[in-house]
Design a protein around this motif. Structure first.
Motif, PDB file in Angstrom:
ATOM      1  N   PRO A 189       4.794  -6.225  -9.905  1.00  0.00           N
ATOM      2  CA  PRO A 189       4.582  -5.659  -8.061  1.00  0.00           C
ATOM      3  C   PRO A 189       3.204  -5.050  -8.425  1.00  0.00           C
ATOM      4  O   PRO A 189       2.643  -4.126  -9.536  1.00  0.00           O
ATOM      5  N   VAL A 190       2.377  -4.623  -7.929  1.00  0.00           N
ATOM      6  CA  VAL A 190       0.561  -4.250  -7.521  1.00  0.00           C
ATOM      7  C   VAL A 190       0.767  -3.200  -6.421  1.00  0.00           C
ATOM      8  O   VAL A 190       0.950  -4.399  -5.320  1.00  0.00           O
ATOM      9  N   PHE A 191       0.476  -2.282  -6.761  1.00  0.00           N
ATOM     10  CA  PHE A 191       0.367  -1.515  -5.305  1.00  0.00           C
ATOM     11  C   PHE A 191      -1.052  -1.261  -4.835  1.00  0.00           C
ATOM     12  O   PHE A 191      -2.117  -1.653  -5.869  1.00  0.00           O
ATOM     13  N   MET A 192      -1.687  -0.493  -3.891  1.00  0.00           N
ATOM     14  CA  MET A 192      -2.861   0.104  -3.457  1.00  0.00           C
ATOM     15  C   MET A 192      -2.946   1.466  -3.227  1.00  0.00           C
ATOM     16  O   MET A 192      -2.015   1.315  -1.937  1.00  0.00           O
ATOM     17  N   THR A 193      -3.676   1.994  -3.546  1.00  0.00           N
ATOM     18  CA  THR A 193      -3.833   3.679  -2.502  1.00  0.00           C
ATOM     19  C   THR A 193      -5.125   3.749  -2.427  1.00  0.00           C
ATOM     20  O   THR A 193      -6.219   3.839  -3.586  1.00  0.00           O
ATOM     21  N   GLN A 200       0.432  -1.806  -0.040  1.00  0.00           N
ATOM     22  CA  GLN A 200      -0.176   0.487   0.233  1.00  0.00           C
ATOM     23  C   GLN A 200       0.820   1.260   0.289  1.00  0.00           C
ATOM     24  O   GLN A 200       2.074   1.293   0.669  1.00  0.00           O
ATOM     25  N   ILE A 201       0.725   1.991  -0.833  1.00  0.00           N
ATOM     26  CA  ILE A 201       1.292   3.474  -0.706  1.00  0.00           C
ATOM     27  C   ILE A 201       0.931   4.493  -0.979  1.00  0.00           C
ATOM     28  O   ILE A 201      -0.662   4.436  -1.422  1.00  0.00           O
ATOM     29  N   GLU A 202       1.105   5.420  -1.024  1.00  0.00           N
ATOM     30  CA  GLU A 202       0.231   6.671  -1.156  1.00  0.00           C
ATOM     31  C   GLU A 202       0.713   7.597  -3.235  1.00  0.00           C
ATOM     32  O   GLU A 202       1.980   7.056  -3.483  1.00  0.00           O
ATOM     33  N   LEU A 203      -0.103   8.093  -3.553  1.00  0.00           N
ATOM     34  CA  LEU A 203       0.089   8.886  -5.160  1.00  0.00           C
ATOM     35  C   LEU A 203       1.112   9.477  -5.025  1.00  0.00           C
ATOM     36  O   LEU A 203       2.168   9.382  -6.574  1.00  0.00           O
ATOM     37  N   ASN A 204       1.503  10.462  -3.985  1.00  0.00           N
ATOM     38  CA  ASN A 204       2.533  11.103  -4.533  1.00  0.00           C
ATOM     39  C   ASN A 204       4.313   9.934  -3.491  1.00  0.00           C
ATOM     40  O   ASN A 204       5.445  10.781  -4.038  1.00  0.00           O
ATOM     41  N   GLN A 205       4.104   8.767  -3.894  1.00  0.00           N
ATOM     42  CA  GLN A 205       5.241   7.940  -3.952  1.00  0.00           C
ATOM     43  C   GLN A 205       5.552   7.947  -5.772  1.00  0.00           C
ATOM     44  O   GLN A 205       6.494   7.115  -4.985  1.00  0.00           O
ATOM     45  N   ILE A 206       5.075   8.216  -5.793  1.00  0.00           N
ATOM     46  CA  ILE A 206       4.603   7.363  -7.282  1.00  0.00           C
ATOM     47  C   ILE A 206       5.857   7.912  -7.997  1.00  0.00           C
ATOM     48  O   ILE A 206       5.527   9.688  -8.303  1.00  0.00           O
ATOM     49  N   ASP A 207       7.465   7.716  -8.772  1.00  0.00           N
ATOM     50  CA  ASP A 207       8.215   8.793  -9.795  1.00  0.00           C
ATOM     51  C   ASP A 207       8.564   7.237 -10.634  1.00  0.00           C
ATOM     52  O   ASP A 207       7.846   6.442 -10.409  1.00  0.00           O
ATOM     53  N   HIS A 208       9.119   8.723 -11.134  1.00  0.00           N
ATOM     54  CA  HIS A 208       9.917   7.683 -13.031  1.00  0.00           C
ATOM     55  C   HIS A 208      11.150   7.066 -12.158  1.00  0.00           C
ATOM     56  O   HIS A 208      11.184   5.631 -12.632  1.00  0.00           O
ATOM     57  N   LYS A 209      11.620   6.941 -11.361  1.00  0.00           N
ATOM     58  CA  LYS A 209      12.597   6.758 -10.699  1.00  0.00           C
ATOM     59  C   LYS A 209      12.051   5.813 -10.217  1.00  0.00           C
ATOM     60  O   LYS A 209      12.703   4.269 -10.451  1.00  0.00           O
ATOM     61  N   LEU A 210      10.849   5.634  -9.324  1.00  0.00           N
ATOM     62  CA  LEU A 210      10.442   4.281  -8.931  1.00  0.00           C
ATOM     63  C   LEU A 210      10.007   3.167 -10.075  1.00  0.00           C
ATOM     64  O   LEU A 210      10.305   1.824 -10.556  1.00  0.00           O
ATOM     65  N   TYR A 211       9.445   3.960 -10.701  1.00  0.00           N
ATOM     66  CA  TYR A 211       9.284   3.099 -12.383  1.00  0.00           C
ATOM     67  C   TYR A 211      10.413   1.835 -12.745  1.00  0.00           C
ATOM     68  O   TYR A 211      10.298   1.320 -13.111  1.00  0.00           O
TER      69      TYR A 211
END
Length: 563
Positions: A482-486, A455-466
C-alpha cells in the motif's frame, strides 16, 4: 510522476467491513480496494490455504499429459525435461526433473544455449533427444508456438508435452498434451500461473495418482515462489497461496541450492521482493553469462557443500552480469543522445557487440530513463535479436504483432517480449514500431504513474497499522504494498542528501499535531530543494520498519515528493 489516487470504496461497505473484521477505516478501505468484501474473503486473503488451489484436472489436456508420463514411467522410456534458460524455465526444469526422478531413473534435463539456439524449443534440442533415445520431451515455460518443432519431433518418433503460460498463436502445436491456462479452449479457473506453476499443477496431478496430496509436494514450492516473483505474475488467487507457502519453505527449509544463495547474501528472512532482487538475479545470471544448466545443477543438488560451491560460481556470474549491463546501458544512453532520439515515442537501439544475455535488463534500464516502449537489439548469428520492455498500460506484444511483416519470430507478454529479425529489416521495423506506438499509445502513459491507495495524516501511522499492512504480504502485481499520501508536510530542518553522489534524500517529517517520523527517499536526492526552509510539500510513501542497534522504529520509504 503523475499521482493517481485510487477511488475510495462505498462508505457503507467500509463501515460493514470495519464492523465485521473489527478493523479501522484505513485497513477496511485497503482491503476493499483489493476486492475483499466479506469475512470469508478476508480469511482467504490473510490465511492462504492449500484448499485455495484448483483441481489440476480442470486444465485442458491434463489427463492426457498424466497418462503419457505414466506410460513412459511404466515402460522405462527416457524422458527429457526441457525448459527455457531464465528463472521460470530453470526452476520449472528443476521442479519437474526432481519429481520425476522420485518415480524413474530415466530422466535428463535440457536447457537451450541462449546464443547457439535462442529462446524456446530448438531443433538442436530435438536432435539431442533423438540421438540419445528419448521417447518423450516435457517442455516447460516454452513451446506454445513451437508448431514446426513439435512436428519435427513427431517425425523422429518423439512425443511432446507442453507446459506453458505464454499466449498461444492461432494454432496449437500438435503435441500429446498442451497445458496452458491461456488457451482459449482451456476452462482452468486461474489464468495467471507462471511456467513453473503449470509444472507444479502437472506434478500435483501425477502425485494424486500415487495417493499423494499437494501437502506432500511442499518441498517444491520454494522453486514455484521464486518463479512467481521473478516472472512478475499477479500475486493473487492461486499465485498468492503458492507464493505464501513457497516463502515459508524458503525461510525454513529451502533446497540446498537456494539455501546456498541465501547464505551468500546473509539475510535472515526473505520476502517475495527479496526473492526478486536477491535469489532470482543469481539464478538468471547463469543463463545470461554462461549457460542455464548451471542454474539447474544448483537447484537440483541435494548436497549442501556442493551446492555452496556452485553458488559461488553463480554469484560470480551475477557480478559479471552487473558490470556488463552497466557498460551496455551507458553505451545505449549515449547512442540515444547522439542520434537525438529523445523525442520519439519509442526507444530502439542496436549494437552488434552487445551481450545478448543482458539486453533485457538494459531495455528495462532504458525504460526507467525515458519511460517509453523499448527494444534493445544485438547480433545473434545471421539475425538480430531483441528484448522488448513496455510502460505500464501499454501492450508491447500487440504492438510487435502489428509489425510482424518485418519479424522472423517473437513471443512474450504484455510488458516483456523477445524477437528476431533479419538485419535488412531493422530500419523498416524500427520505423513501423515507432508509427504503431505513436498511433496507439495514450500519451499520458509516457509519464510514470504512481498509484496511491489512500490519503492519510501522519498521526494515523502507528505500529499496529504497520503490523496489519505487513500481513497483506506477499506483495506483487495485483497486491502491491500500500502506498499512502500525506499533504502539507514539513521537514523539521535537518533534511539532507545521503549516499553515494548524494543520490538519496533523508529527512524527518512532521505535521502540526503529529510526532516526527524519519523519511528515506532512495534516488530522490535531487528533490532536496523542495523540502528546504520548512516549505510544505506533499509526500507519497510506504510504511516500513527500521532496525538499528536493537531499536525498532517506523519510517517512511518515499516514492515521490511534490511542492
Amino acid at each position: 510522476m503523475r499521482w493517481t489516487l485510487k477511488p475510495k470504496p462505498d462508505t457503507s461497505k467500509v463501515e460493514a467491513l470495519k464492523n465485521t473484521l473489527q478493523v479501522d477505516d484505513i485497513v477496511a478501505t485497503l482491503l476493499l480496494q483489493r476486492g475483499i468484501e466479506t469475512f470469508e474473503d478476508a480469511k482467504t486473503f490473510f490465511r492462504p490455504s492449500f484448499n485455495d488451489l484448483h483441481d489440476p484436472y480442470l486444465m485442458k489436456d491434463m489427463d492426457k499429459a498424466v497418462s503419457r508420463i505414466e506410460q513412459a514411467i511404466a515402460a522405462g522410456e527416457n524422458i527429457l525435461v526441457y525448459g527455457d534458460y531464465d528463472v521460470d524455465g530453470t526452476t520449472s526444469v528443476a521442479l519437474m526433473s526432481s519429481y520425476l526422478k522420485t518415480r524413474t531413473a530415466n530422466v535428463a534435463t535440457y536447457i537451450p544455449d541462449r546464443y547457439e539456439e535462442g529462446y524456446g524449443v530448438s531443433y538442436q534440442g530435438i536432435d539431442f533427444a533423438h540421438d540419445n533415445d528419448f521417447a518423450l520431451i516435457v517442455a516447460l515455460d516454452c513451446g506454445i508456438k513451437a508448431i514446426e518443432k513439435v512436428a519435427y519431433a513427431k517425425e523422429k518418433g518423439i512425443d511432446f508435452i507442453i507446459c506453458d503460460h505464454h499466449r498461444p498463436g492461432d494454432t496449437i502445436p500438435d503435441a500429446v498434451a498442451v497445458l496452458d491456462p491461456k488457451r482459449d479452449d482451456c476452462e482452468y479457473p486461474f489464468k495467471e500461473l507462471c511456467g513453473c506453476g503449470v509444472g507444479f499443477k502437472l506434478i500435483t496431478a501425477l502425485a494424486s495418482k500415487q495417493g499423494q496430496t499437494v501437502e506432500d509436494l511442499t518441498e517444491y514450492l520454494d522453486l514455484v515462489a521464486t518463479a512467481i516473483g521473478a516472472d512478475i505474475v499477479p500475486i493473487v488467487g492461486e499465485n498468492r497461496a503458492l507464493a505464501y507457502f513457497g516463502l515459508q519453505v524458503i525461510n525454513t527449509n529451502p533446497r540446498p541450492g537456494i539455501k546456498a544463495i541465501i547464505a551468500e547474501v546473509k539475510k535472515d528472512e526473505l520476502s517475495i521482493i527479496d526473492v526478486v532482487f536477491i535469489v532470482a538475479p543469481r539464478i538468471n545470471a547463469a543463463g545470461r553469462m554462461k549457460h542455464g544448466n548451471h542454474a539447474v545443477t544448483l537447484l537440483t543438488e541435494t548436497d549442501f557443500n556442493l551446492a555452496a560451491s556452485y553458488a559461488v560460481d553463480i554469484d560470480q556470474f551475477n557480478t559479471d552480469r552487473k558490470e556488463t549491463d552497466r557498460l551496455i546501458t551507458e553505451e545505449a544512453l549515449l547512442q540515444i543522445e547522439k542520434n537525438e532520439e529523445q523525442d520519439r515515442f519509442t526507444t530502439v537501439v542496436y549494437d552488434e557487440n552487445w551481450h545478448k544475455g543482458v539486453i533485457g535488463i538494459v531495455a528495462s534500464r532504458l525504460t526507467e530513463t525515458y519511460y517509453r516502449p523499448t527494444l534493445v537489439f544485438t547480433k545473434s548469428g545471421e539475425k538480430l535479436a531483441a528484448s522488448a520492455r513496455s510502460v505500464k498500460g501499454f501492450d508491447v506484444y500487440n504492438a510487435l504483432e502489428a509489425c510482424s511483416e518485418f519479424i522472423e519470430q517473437f513471443g512474450g507478454h504484455k510488458y516483456a517480449a523477445g524477437l528476431t529479425l533479419l538485419p535488412e529489416n531493422y530500419e523498416a521495423f524500427k520505423a513501423k514500431f515507432e508509427a504503431v506506438v505513436k498511433d496507439t499509445i495514450d500519451p499520458k502513459l509516457l509519464t510514470p504513474e504512481l498509484k496511491v491507495d489512500l490519503q492519510i495524516e501522519l498521526n494515523q501511522i502507528d505500529h499496529k497499522l504497520y503490523r496489519i499492512v505487513s500481513q497483506f504480504a506477499p506483495f506483487g502485481p495485483g497486491n502491491m504494498t500500500p502506498v499512502f499520501m500525506t499533504q502539507t508536510v514539513q521537514d523539521t530542518g535537518w533534511g539532507k542528501c545521503v549516499g553515494e553522489d548524494d543520490k538519496h534524500l533523508r529527512f524527518t517529517a512532521k505535521q502540526a499535531d503529529s510526532n516526527p517520523i524519519v523519511c528515506i527517499g532512495f534516488g530522490l536526492g535531487d528533490k532536496l530543494e523542495i523540502i528546504k526552509n520548512r516549505n510544505t510539500f506533499d509526500t507519497a510513501y510506504t510504511i516500513d520498519e527500521n532496525h538499528w542497534n536493537g531499536n525498532v522504529s517506523l519510517q517512511l520509504k518515499l516514492k515521490d515528493i511534490k511542492a
